[in-house]
Design a protein around this motif. Structure first.
Motif, short mmCIF file in Angstrom:
data_model
loop_
_atom_site.label_atom_id
_atom_site.label_comp_id
_atom_site.label_asym_id
_atom_site.label_seq_id
_atom_site.Cartn_x
_atom_site.Cartn_y
_atom_site.Cartn_z
N THR A 89 117.13 35.38 33.57
CA THR A 89 115.69 35.09 33.54
C THR A 89 114.99 35.88 32.44
OG1 THR A 89 115.68 34.63 35.93
CG2 THR A 89 113.56 35.11 34.89
N VAL A 90 115.29 37.18 32.35
CA VAL A 90 114.66 38.00 31.32
C VAL A 90 115.06 37.53 29.93
CG1 VAL A 90 114.59 40.31 30.30
CG2 VAL A 90 114.40 40.04 32.77
N HIS A 91 116.32 37.22 29.75
CA HIS A 91 116.79 36.78 28.43
C HIS A 91 116.18 35.43 28.06
CE1 HIS A 91 120.60 39.54 28.37
NE2 HIS A 91 119.47 40.20 28.35
N ALA A 92 116.03 34.54 29.03
CA ALA A 92 115.41 33.23 28.75
C ALA A 92 113.95 33.41 28.37
CB ALA A 92 115.54 32.32 29.98
N GLN A 93 113.25 34.29 29.06
CA GLN A 93 111.85 34.53 28.72
C GLN A 93 111.72 35.19 27.36
OE1 GLN A 93 110.47 36.86 32.05
NE2 GLN A 93 109.99 35.06 33.30
N ALA A 94 112.61 36.12 27.05
CA ALA A 94 112.58 36.78 25.74
C ALA A 94 112.82 35.76 24.63
CB ALA A 94 113.63 37.89 25.68
N ASP A 95 113.74 34.83 24.86
CA ASP A 95 113.99 33.79 23.87
C ASP A 95 112.75 32.93 23.66
OD1 ASP A 95 116.58 34.72 23.62
OD2 ASP A 95 117.47 33.17 24.90
N ARG A 96 112.03 32.65 24.74
CA ARG A 96 110.84 31.80 24.64
C ARG A 96 109.74 32.44 23.81
NH1 ARG A 96 108.65 29.58 30.18
NH2 ARG A 96 107.18 28.63 28.70
N VAL A 97 109.56 33.76 23.97
CA VAL A 97 108.49 34.43 23.22
C VAL A 97 108.97 34.95 21.87
CG1 VAL A 97 107.23 35.07 25.30
CG2 VAL A 97 108.88 36.66 24.35
N GLY A 98 110.27 34.81 21.60
CA GLY A 98 110.78 35.14 20.27
C GLY A 98 111.00 36.61 20.01
N ILE A 99 111.47 37.35 21.02
CA ILE A 99 111.80 38.76 20.80
C ILE A 99 113.28 38.97 21.12
CG2 ILE A 99 109.48 39.53 21.38
CD1 ILE A 99 110.56 40.47 24.10
N GLY A 100 113.81 40.12 20.71
CA GLY A 100 115.18 40.45 21.05
C GLY A 100 115.36 40.58 22.55
N ARG A 101 116.53 40.25 23.04
CA ARG A 101 116.78 40.29 24.47
C ARG A 101 116.78 41.74 24.97
NH1 ARG A 101 121.48 35.67 25.50
NH2 ARG A 101 120.08 33.87 25.21
N GLU A 142 110.01 36.28 39.10
CA GLU A 142 110.02 35.69 37.76
C GLU A 142 108.70 35.94 37.05
OE1 GLU A 142 110.72 31.33 35.57
OE2 GLU A 142 110.76 31.51 37.77
N ALA A 143 107.59 35.85 37.80
CA ALA A 143 106.28 36.11 37.20
C ALA A 143 106.15 37.57 36.78
CB ALA A 143 105.18 35.74 38.19
N VAL A 144 106.63 38.47 37.63
CA VAL A 144 106.60 39.90 37.29
C VAL A 144 107.43 40.16 36.04
CG1 VAL A 144 107.28 42.21 38.04
CG2 VAL A 144 106.17 40.66 39.65
N LEU A 145 108.60 39.56 35.96
CA LEU A 145 109.44 39.71 34.77
C LEU A 145 108.72 39.17 33.54
CD1 LEU A 145 112.91 38.65 36.23
CD2 LEU A 145 112.13 40.98 35.72
N GLY A 146 108.04 38.03 33.70
CA GLY A 146 107.27 37.47 32.59
C GLY A 146 106.16 38.39 32.14
N HIS A 147 105.52 39.05 33.10
CA HIS A 147 104.48 40.03 32.79
C HIS A 147 105.05 41.16 31.93
CE1 HIS A 147 101.01 42.73 33.92
NE2 HIS A 147 101.94 43.66 33.73
N GLU A 148 106.21 41.67 32.33
CA GLU A 148 106.82 42.78 31.59
C GLU A 148 107.35 42.34 30.23
OE1 GLU A 148 106.21 45.60 32.58
OE2 GLU A 148 105.66 45.19 34.67
N VAL A 149 107.93 41.16 30.15
CA VAL A 149 108.38 40.64 28.87
C VAL A 149 107.19 40.45 27.93
CG1 VAL A 149 109.35 38.58 27.72
CG2 VAL A 149 110.49 39.55 29.73
N SER A 150 106.05 40.05 28.48
CA SER A 150 104.85 39.90 27.66
C SER A 150 104.38 41.24 27.12
CB SER A 150 103.73 39.24 28.49
OG SER A 150 104.08 37.92 28.85
N HIS A 151 104.50 42.30 27.93
CA HIS A 151 104.18 43.64 27.43
C HIS A 151 105.03 43.96 26.19
CE1 HIS A 151 101.22 45.41 29.97
NE2 HIS A 151 101.93 45.37 31.09
N ALA A 152 106.33 43.67 26.30
CA ALA A 152 107.22 43.94 25.17
C ALA A 152 106.86 43.08 23.97
CB ALA A 152 108.68 43.71 25.59
N VAL A 298 104.51 31.26 22.60
CA VAL A 298 105.85 31.01 23.09
C VAL A 298 106.64 30.24 22.04
CG1 VAL A 298 107.19 29.82 24.84
CG2 VAL A 298 105.10 31.03 25.47
N GLY A 299 107.84 30.73 21.72
CA GLY A 299 108.71 29.99 20.82
C GLY A 299 109.02 30.74 19.56
N PRO A 300 110.29 30.82 19.18
CA PRO A 300 110.69 31.54 17.97
C PRO A 300 110.02 31.01 16.72
CG PRO A 300 112.59 31.02 19.34
CD PRO A 300 111.43 30.28 19.91
#
Length: 308
Positions: A89-101, A142-152, A298-300
């Motif tokens: 889930t974290v890796h999929a979200q990171a891919d969506r926002v275009g950052i390293g996993r 999943e939402a919490v993970l998305g929140h944290e991925v957004s911080h990154a 969202v998106g590389p």
């Protein structure tokens, strides 16, 4: 790294402009005419070194310190279905926002919480508590993970550290200047530093430090709304709202250690000017009002176009 370089470059430029301004406005000459032999440029440089040193060291060591402080178990090889789902889930979200996993980890704590840290958006750590996994549904997690991925993705860890460095610089500069002026103009001490310098510097630094903390915490609260919007975009607004509602029910749970609260999704009951997080009620109201526009596209492809 680009964000860090630009921010440091901007602040060096500010220091240079201030130094030139002191000379053009004749401030140094005015001080010398009153018997104050103070080099404001040297004091500015000294203040910047002191102000940024701690912030930058903390930033670069943030992952290491977080892992040690919270005893995070980084998931290198998933052993359970839950661990596998967390990493995917974290890796999929990171891919969506275009950052390293990011690295993904779990720490043992009864409070439902999570945090993101790391000096670089492409080298972050996302960690969740056992309390969060035990009390929230997968959609809410999943939402919490998305929140944290957004911080990154928003570079919040870097920006917060650099803002702290800026305010630290001016706290050190103004407190030392106040102490020096008190020594020279009030006590008429011509050479060295008298007790007045140390007393006035300390008191001024304490007062300005409080104001500086208010500024840093204001930014910290503001970034939570951005991360909530990012979490809603990645996992759905209903899941983000449900996760925050769940956190409201657990506000009396044991909080994380003080040094980790600014990076967590929840800091417990927060109502003061110096709180790192806005009240959960305000965050939920913002999401219900439809403020789910992600600040990190969202998106590389969007990242290559210069976003973030």
């Amino acid at each position: 790294m680009l964000r860090l370089s630009l921010f440091l470059g901007a602040n060096l430029a500010i220091l240079a402009v201030l130094s030139v301004s002191f000379r053009l406005l004749g401030i140094e000459g005015l001080l010398q005419a009153n018997g104050v032999d103070l080099n404001l440029t040297a004091l500015l440089i000294f203040s910047a070194v002191i102000g940024f040193a701690g912030s930058l060291i903390s930033l670069f060591l943030s992952k290491t310190m977080a892992k040690a402080a919270m005893r995070v178990q980084v998931i290198t090889a998933p052993r359970t279905a839950t661990e596998r789902w967390l990493v995917e889930t974290v890796h999929a979200q990171a891919d969506r926002v275009g950052i390293g996993r990011p690295e993904v980890g779990v720490f043992d704590h009864p409070s439902p919480n999570a945090f993101a840290t790391g000096w670089n958006r492409d080298d972050a750590l996302i960690a969740v508590s056992t309390g969060l996994l035990n009390t929230m549904s997968r959609g809410e997690v999943e939402a919490v993970l998305g929140h944290e991925v957004s911080h990154a993705a928003n570079g919040d860890m870097v920006t917060l550290a650099l803002i702290q460095g800026v305010v630290n610089t001016f706290v050190v500069f103004l407190s030392r200047l106040a102490g020096f002026l008190f020594d020279r103009l009030i006590l008429r001490i011509e050479r060295g530093y008298g007790p007045g310098f140390w007393i006035v510097s300390l008191v001024t630094e304490m007062v300005l430090g409080v104001l500086a903390m208010a500024i840093v915490m204001w930014f910290s609260r503001w970034r939570e709304f951005r991360a909530d919007a990012g979490g809603a975009a990645l996992a759905g607004r209903h899941n983000m709202i449900a996760a925050l509602e769940r956190l409201k029910l657990a506000q009396n749970a044991p909080p994380l250690p003080e040094e980790m609260r600014a990076f967590a999704i929840s800091a417990g009951r927060v109502q003061t000017l110096f709180a790192s997080h806005p009240p959960l009620e305000r965050r939920i109201a913002a999401l219900r009002a439809g403020d789910t526009r992600p600040h990190t596209p969202v998106g590389p492809a969007r990242r290559r176009a210069g976003w973030g």
